[in-house]
Write an enzyme that holds these catalytic residues in place. Sequence first.
Site: not given
Lengths: 103, 107
Positions: A7-9, A39
């Site tokens: 998961v990232c931005n 996210l």
Amino acid sequence: MKKILLVCNAGMSTSLLVQKMQKVVAEKNLDAQVEAQPLANAMDKIDDVDIVLLGPQVGFEKGNMEKDVNGRIPVDVIDMRDYGMMNAQKVLDKAFKTMEDFK
Amino acid sequence: MEGMEAVCFEIISTVGAAKSAYIGAIEKAKTGDYEEAAALIDQGNEMYQEGHTAHVDMLQKDAAGEQKAEFSLLLMHAEDQMMMAETFRIVAEDFIDVYKRLTSCAN
């Protein structure tokens, strides 16, 4: 089959890491599946996976994510250096170790 | 990973980690752990500095004509993460102050 969620931005940086991890999985014939979600979409996926790995830029969400998974699976923040160097092998090794230690 | 891509990832990972540290500092201040909050700000600053150094290096190489900083979505993302990290540092430092004042008002 271990399902790993990254998961990232926005999904930009993790999607490259995912590609590299998938390459390692294929080369070493590992029983794993790796996917990346931003996210905003991660919540829809957490019930289907065996571990959630957060990019360093969303590491602050670890507490919230742990609440959301309710202790079912481990949540970890990817090491800044492993992420920066896109070291897929190290990220995979740590993920497997974390899943192993979690049981 | 070559040139620009490697620089972008170095920036994204370091300033991104700094951002998380700053946000973590606010969380600690919220629970009254001001020592840990201060430690997280320091850690954040160290990590931000690494990203900033890589960024300055990139700008200098571009100015000297050594390695052109080509526009890419990834570079834009890196710049964006840098600005966000810096913003959060400023906000975190102020929030820690506010939480301290709230606590002393309550007592």
